[in-house]
Every structure is written in structure tokens, then in C-alpha cells.
Scaffold this active site. Sequence first.
Site, PDB file in Angstrom:
ATOM      1  N   GLU A 100      -7.062   2.543   4.498  1.00  0.00           N
ATOM      2  CA  GLU A 100      -7.716   3.641   3.792  1.00  0.00           C
ATOM      3  C   GLU A 100      -7.878   4.859   4.707  1.00  0.00           C
ATOM      4  O   GLU A 100      -7.777   6.001   4.253  1.00  0.00           O
ATOM      5  CB  GLU A 100      -9.071   3.197   3.238  1.00  0.00           C
ATOM      6  CG  GLU A 100      -8.986   2.066   2.225  1.00  0.00           C
ATOM      7  CD  GLU A 100      -8.026   2.367   1.080  1.00  0.00           C
ATOM      8  OE1 GLU A 100      -7.854   3.547   0.714  1.00  0.00           O
ATOM      9  OE2 GLU A 100      -7.421   1.404   0.552  1.00  0.00           O
ATOM     10  N   HIS A 103      -4.863   6.965   4.582  1.00  0.00           N
ATOM     11  CA  HIS A 103      -4.834   7.948   3.496  1.00  0.00           C
ATOM     12  C   HIS A 103      -5.607   9.206   3.878  1.00  0.00           C
ATOM     13  O   HIS A 103      -5.197  10.323   3.542  1.00  0.00           O
ATOM     14  CB  HIS A 103      -5.438   7.344   2.223  1.00  0.00           C
ATOM     15  CG  HIS A 103      -4.562   6.338   1.561  1.00  0.00           C
ATOM     16  ND1 HIS A 103      -3.220   6.576   1.278  1.00  0.00           N
ATOM     17  CD2 HIS A 103      -4.820   5.086   1.099  1.00  0.00           C
ATOM     18  CE1 HIS A 103      -2.704   5.516   0.677  1.00  0.00           C
ATOM     19  NE2 HIS A 103      -3.645   4.600   0.570  1.00  0.00           N
TER      20      HIS A 103
END
Length: 230
Positions: A100, A103
Site C-alpha cells: 500500500e 501506491h
Amino acid sequence: MYYFDPTYILVIIGALISMLASGRVNSTYAKYNKVRSMSGMTGADAAARILQQAGLYGIRIEHISGNLTDHYDPRDKVLRLSDTVYGSPSIAAIGVAAHECGHAIQDQEEYFPLKFRNTLVPVANIGTKAAIPIILLGMVLSASQTLINIGVMLFSLGVLFQLVTLPVEFNASNRAIRILEGTGMLQGQEVKGAKKVLGAAAMTYVAAAAASILSLLRLMLLFGGRRRND
């Protein structure tokens, strides 16, 4: 009169692919979520360290409920980690948290596939919700080919979104593994375990794209044949 529609086979194949991918990611995550990392860092700890080293001080880390509901929100600049990741010191949790963060780093670097995917979100959502009703309306209104074509085109926007998602997810996973190796948060066999978790997770996106393509192919076979008959 009831009849067998052979194109349903495509839907069944897509569903089976998705089920297999989902089962694999759940079993792989469950396995490595039981393995504590040598660093003892939790998913939240790992995320905070990665974001700090990347110079991303404006991104909040939040705890959300659910299992594998982790995601990065580029609009609010928030990294949300699920129950099984946020406070867990497992190899799996650290791998997912790093993914994550990947990202978030993509967002910082204005990674084009991510920007393109974010642009597609509203139109893809509208397309996937409106496609089937419009197709059905086209069938009701004396088989209006124009409406049917519009419905198929709208459905294809959802397929495009799924395809664009693939490089975004694979790139985030690759970034995560490089970061974990470079920082030493995971070592040796731990890195291999994280790779397996992220690899299994990536296959769910591949499966979703494949299922969408098969559904689009079914629509094209059904209504392409209608045009020939007309």
C-alpha cells in the site's frame, strides 16, 4: 421454452478463476500471517517507516475494520490498514503494508498508470452499473441495437479499468519487495514469504480482469449474433 445458452460457460469459467484466485490469496495470507517477523514491526510500524523514508509526511495511517480491506486513498492522502495488518507483526502484514505504501509512492511520483486508473474510476463505476440495464432496455425496445451497443461500450469501460489496474498493482508489489529488502525490515526467507503473499494477491487482479474480459466476450457473442440475424 427453456434453452441452454452456451455463452454461460464463459461466465462460469470467469467465476471459477476468481474463486481459485481468492482461495489462494486467503490461504497464502493465512499461512504467513502466522509467521512473526524477526524485526517485530507491525504493519502500521512498517508503513510509517516506509512513508518517512520516502519523504511522505503528509499521509495519514488509519486503522479500518475488515480482512484485507487495505488500500491507499489518493484523494484524501490516507493509507488504510485492516484489522489483520495494522497491529500484526507478521510477514504477511508487513508485505501488505509495504504494498500500500508502494501506491502512495506511485502517487507522489505521478506514476502514469495510477493517474490513468484514477481518471477512469468515475466513468468505470457508471459504466459497470448502467451497462446491463441499458442493454436490457435496448432488448425491450424492439431490440434497439443502438442502446445495446451503448451498453456494451459502457461495460467495456469496466474491463479497461481492470486491465489498467494490473500494471499499477504489480508495480506497487515490486516496489514493496525492493523497499523491504533495502531497509532490512524483512530478511532472507521472510522476503520470499512476502513475495508469495503479494504474488497471490496480484493474481486476484488478474482473475478479475480475466472474468471481466470473458463477460465482455459473452456480450459481444450474444449481441454480435443479433446484428447478423438482423
